[in-house]
Design an enzyme around this catalytic site. Structure first.
Site, PDB file in Angstrom:
ATOM      1  N   THR A 202      30.182  56.166-128.830  1.00 16.88           N
ATOM      2  CA  THR A 202      29.192  56.379-129.887  1.00 16.88           C
ATOM      3  C   THR A 202      28.326  57.593-129.567  1.00 16.88           C
ATOM      4  O   THR A 202      27.947  58.352-130.452  1.00 16.88           O
ATOM      5  CB  THR A 202      28.315  55.133-130.082  1.00 16.88           C
ATOM      6  OG1 THR A 202      27.684  54.789-128.843  1.00 16.88           O
ATOM      7  CG2 THR A 202      29.127  53.956-130.591  1.00 16.88           C
ATOM      8  N   GLY A 203      28.021  57.781-128.269  1.00 18.53           N
ATOM      9  CA  GLY A 203      27.222  58.933-127.870  1.00 18.53           C
ATOM     10  C   GLY A 203      27.930  60.253-128.115  1.00 18.53           C
ATOM     11  O   GLY A 203      27.296  61.259-128.481  1.00 18.53           O
TER      12      GLY A 203
ATOM     13  N   HIS B  37      20.736  57.204-130.783  1.00 23.66           N
ATOM     14  CA  HIS B  37      21.026  58.248-129.800  1.00 23.66           C
ATOM     15  C   HIS B  37      20.039  59.391-129.932  1.00 23.66           C
ATOM     16  O   HIS B  37      19.601  59.734-131.036  1.00 23.66           O
ATOM     17  CB  HIS B  37      22.456  58.775-129.976  1.00 23.66           C
ATOM     18  CG  HIS B  37      23.495  57.746-129.696  1.00 23.66           C
ATOM     19  ND1 HIS B  37      24.065  57.580-128.463  1.00 23.66           N
ATOM     20  CD2 HIS B  37      24.039  56.797-130.504  1.00 23.66           C
ATOM     21  CE1 HIS B  37      24.937  56.577-128.512  1.00 23.66           C
ATOM     22  NE2 HIS B  37      24.930  56.092-129.749  1.00 23.66           N
TER      23      HIS B  37
ATOM     24  N   CYS C  63      30.703  57.724-123.266  1.00 16.03           N
ATOM     25  CA  CYS C  63      30.117  56.870-124.299  1.00 16.03           C
ATOM     26  C   CYS C  63      30.688  57.327-125.629  1.00 16.03           C
ATOM     27  O   CYS C  63      30.439  58.459-126.059  1.00 16.03           O
ATOM     28  CB  CYS C  63      28.592  56.984-124.293  1.00 16.03           C
ATOM     29  SG  CYS C  63      27.788  56.075-125.632  1.00 16.03           S
TER      30      CYS C  63
ATOM     31  N   GLU D 144      22.940  55.667-120.847  1.00 22.43           N
ATOM     32  CA  GLU D 144      23.005  54.582-121.824  1.00 22.43           C
ATOM     33  C   GLU D 144      21.928  53.549-121.553  1.00 22.43           C
ATOM     34  O   GLU D 144      21.712  53.140-120.414  1.00 22.43           O
ATOM     35  CB  GLU D 144      24.384  53.909-121.795  1.00 22.43           C
ATOM     36  CG  GLU D 144      25.517  54.779-122.292  1.00 22.43           C
ATOM     37  CD  GLU D 144      26.771  53.971-122.598  1.00 22.43           C
ATOM     38  OE1 GLU D 144      26.667  53.024-123.401  1.00 22.43           O
ATOM     39  OE2 GLU D 144      27.820  54.273-122.026  1.00 22.43           O
TER      40      GLU D 144
ATOM     41  N   CYS E 258      30.204  49.970-129.310  1.00 26.21           N
ATOM     42  CA  CYS E 258      30.678  50.821-128.215  1.00 26.21           C
ATOM     43  C   CYS E 258      32.000  51.433-128.660  1.00 26.21           C
ATOM     44  O   CYS E 258      32.983  50.712-128.873  1.00 26.21           O
ATOM     45  CB  CYS E 258      30.857  50.005-126.937  1.00 26.21           C
ATOM     46  SG  CYS E 258      31.660  50.909-125.593  1.00 26.21           S
TER      47      CYS E 258
END
Length: 279
Positions: free
Chosen positions: A223-224, A163, A221, A212, A76
């Site tokens: 990482t997103g 993703h 997010c 998520e 995360c």
């Protein structure tokens, strides 16, 4: 039993942080995350992040992430910045910290008060790295994907977790609660998927919402956001080597894709409060 915790947020991606460096992760952590994450009925959060003793030589700590549904995630981006901020304010006052995660050690550098830059590592658009099936080996760029009978064009990116990024004309008008679950549990993604919906303002400014896996829509997010900028770089929309500003519901993150598909993420990490819960 009483449980001491710290509530922290990065761009409103909020977690309950537990100091597990000496005690270890609670045995009932999955059930605990489900119970304490319930908004209006408990502390309320996107999940629990356990701050543990490091496992890599030279690292300063380790984080384990448990979503609001009790499932464990690998990484995360907003959470790892908060772990760095927590360590910095709890006796590990170093300008550069290394935190072990489920997707490897991450180096985080302090850029100012409650502001951290994370070296997120290398991204991949290859199917085996997500994993993804029935879509070819990759790169999975501008791939057709049918979701609940509707055709979408998606770009799939792994940044240590999976993703699926898709372009939309108006991100604010999306009914994520209606379409998010179908993306998350699409059979092409055997380990489920995080899904980002992005509106391009210009080459260095984006608007994004995220669904998520395990948590539903969150206000940000990390990482997103990295995966989104990587996906748009792959499509020739965003530049390499420049800061890309991404507006999320909870604030702004700044992402830079470096040569070699390396990712840098810069954003805030804020302590909301410390407390004790009855568990």
């Amino acid at each position: 039993m009483k449980l001491s915790f710290t509530k922290m947020q990065g761009c409103a991606n909020d977690y309950i942080y537990l100091d597990c460096r000496t005690s270890g992760v609670p045995e009932d952590i999955a059930a605990l995350s489900e119970r304490l994450s319930r908004r209006h009925f408990s502390i309320g959060a996107d999940g629990i992040i356990c701050i543990c003793a490091p496992v890599t030589a030279g690292a300063d700590g380790r984080m384990r992430i448990f979503n609001a549904d009790g499932s464990e995630a690998q990484m995360c981006g907003n959470g790892v910045r908060c772990v760095a901020e927590w360590l910095y304010t709890h006796g590990v006052a170093k300008e550069t910290l290394v935190v072990d995660t489920g997707s490897g050690p991450k180096t985080i550098t302090r850029k100012g008060r409650q502001l951290w830059q994370v070296e997120m590592g290398v991204y991949s658009a290859m199917a085996a790295d997500l994993p993804a099936v029935n879509m070819g080996e990759g790169p999975l760029v501008r791939c057709p994907l049918e979701v609940d009978g509707k055709p979408w064009n998606v770009t799939c990116i792994s940044v240590g977790n999976p993703h699926c990024v898709t372009l939309v004309d108006d991100v604010d008008s999306l009914k994520l609660e209606a379409i998010g679950p179908a993306f998350e549990r699409h059979p092409n993604f055997p380990e489920r998927i995080n899904t980002e919906f992005v509106e391009v303002v210009d080459a260095t400014h984006l608007k994004m919402r995220v669904w998520e896996r395990g948590s539903g829509e969150t206000w940000a997010c990390g990482t997103g956001t990295c995966a989104t900028v990587a996906a748009l770089v792959e499509q020739g929309i965003c530049p390499v080597g420049e800061d890309v500003h991404v507006a999320l519901r909870g604030g702004e993150l700044i992402i830079r894709v470096l040569p070699g598909k390396q990712l840098l993420m810069t954003g805030a990490a804020t302590t909301v409060y410390e407390g004790v819960a009855e568990v």
